[in-house]
Design a protein around this motif. Structure first.
Motif, PDB file in Angstrom:
ATOM      1  N   PRO A  43      74.982  80.033   3.505  1.00  9.56           N
ATOM      2  CA  PRO A  43      75.533  80.751   2.359  1.00  9.56           C
ATOM      3  C   PRO A  43      77.043  80.522   2.263  1.00  9.56           C
ATOM      4  O   PRO A  43      77.723  80.427   3.288  1.00  9.56           O
ATOM      5  CB  PRO A  43      75.226  82.215   2.666  1.00  9.56           C
ATOM      6  N   LEU A  44      77.527  80.447   1.039  1.00  7.73           N
ATOM      7  CA  LEU A  44      78.940  80.140   0.794  1.00  7.73           C
ATOM      8  C   LEU A  44      79.542  81.158  -0.165  1.00  7.73           C
ATOM      9  O   LEU A  44      78.947  81.482  -1.194  1.00  7.73           O
ATOM     10  CB  LEU A  44      79.065  78.741   0.190  1.00  7.73           C
ATOM     11  N   ARG A  45      80.718  81.635   0.183  1.00 12.71           N
ATOM     12  CA  ARG A  45      81.532  82.465  -0.716  1.00 12.71           C
ATOM     13  C   ARG A  45      82.819  81.684  -0.925  1.00 12.71           C
ATOM     14  O   ARG A  45      83.345  81.113   0.025  1.00 12.71           O
ATOM     15  CB  ARG A  45      81.859  83.810  -0.087  1.00 12.71           C
ATOM     16  N   GLY A  46      83.335  81.698  -2.133  1.00 13.09           N
ATOM     17  CA  GLY A  46      84.555  80.942  -2.358  1.00 13.09           C
ATOM     18  C   GLY A  46      85.293  81.368  -3.603  1.00 13.09           C
ATOM     19  O   GLY A  46      84.868  82.268  -4.330  1.00 13.09           O
ATOM     20  N   VAL A  47      86.404  80.697  -3.821  1.00 11.99           N
ATOM     21  CA  VAL A  47      87.229  80.868  -5.017  1.00 11.99           C
ATOM     22  C   VAL A  47      87.679  79.489  -5.470  1.00 11.99           C
ATOM     23  O   VAL A  47      87.666  78.534  -4.700  1.00 11.99           O
ATOM     24  CB  VAL A  47      88.472  81.757  -4.742  1.00 11.99           C
ATOM     25  N   TYR A  48      88.075  79.402  -6.723  1.00 11.13           N
ATOM     26  CA  TYR A  48      88.630  78.133  -7.183  1.00 11.13           C
ATOM     27  C   TYR A  48      90.134  78.114  -6.929  1.00 11.13           C
ATOM     28  O   TYR A  48      90.773  79.147  -6.798  1.00 11.13           O
ATOM     29  CB  TYR A  48      88.298  77.855  -8.649  1.00 11.13           C
ATOM     30  N   GLY A  49      90.667  76.901  -6.837  1.00  8.37           N
ATOM     31  CA  GLY A  49      92.095  76.718  -6.637  1.00  8.37           C
ATOM     32  C   GLY A  49      92.729  76.035  -7.829  1.00  8.37           C
ATOM     33  O   GLY A  49      92.065  75.708  -8.812  1.00  8.37           O
TER      34      GLY A  49
END
Length: 164
Positions: free
Chosen positions: A48-54
């Motif tokens: 599972p992955l949690r992220g944000v854009y840059g």
């Protein structure tokens, strides 16, 4: 208890050495500058992955990931954003919210500089895993891994790769 792998600034780069650590984690968190969606797709095949854009991410990445991601992991309140600064030099776009409602763990990317430091005034821990991609001014590619057990963040490790 959750084993977390924290990375940032992949800039379209992922390889088997990164994926080896992905497979050992329970969750992967990405603090932005993903580069292309294939990077996160390859990670999500394993965990599972949690992220944000840059700031370098295109519309496709921005459609899948938010600018800010705030969530609970176990009993730890986590806030991930790409350009957030560090104690006490927080980015003006997050400073007011940080002061009024600080998380337990504030995660940023962008600088390509690995940094882990407490903010005693706001009672939070700041983490920036540095950059694991091959694009940028950093000399050593880095990531962080740690465990979250209830309210406790423990067993923090720096993972370093060869010079780019």
């Amino acid at each position: 208890m959750k084993k977390i792998l924290l990375l940032s600034d992949t800039h379209s780069y992922v390889d088997d050495s990164i994926l080896k650590y992905v497979k050992q984690a329970d969750e992967v968190w990405h603090a932005g500058d993903i580069g292309n969606i294939e990077v996160t797709d390859s990670i999500k095949k394993h965990k599972p992955l949690r992220g944000v854009y840059g700031n370098i991410d295109d519309a496709k990445v921005r459609t899948e990931f938010p600018l800010n991601n705030r969530f609970k992991c176990e009993e730890v309140d986590v806030w991930i954003t790409h350009i957030g600064g560090y104690p006490p030099k927080y980015n003006s776009k997050v400073r007011e919210k940080l002061i009024s409602d600080p998380p337990d763990l504030f995660v940023t990317g962008h600088s390509h500089i690995l940094k882990v430091m407490p903010d005693k005034k706001l009672n939070l821990l700041h983490m920036n895993p540095g950059a694991v991609g091959k694009h940028g001014f950093h000399k050593i590619r880095t990531m962080l891994r740690f465990k979250i057990d209830g309210k406790e963040i423990k067993e923090l490790e720096v993972i370093e790769f060869e010079k780019r």
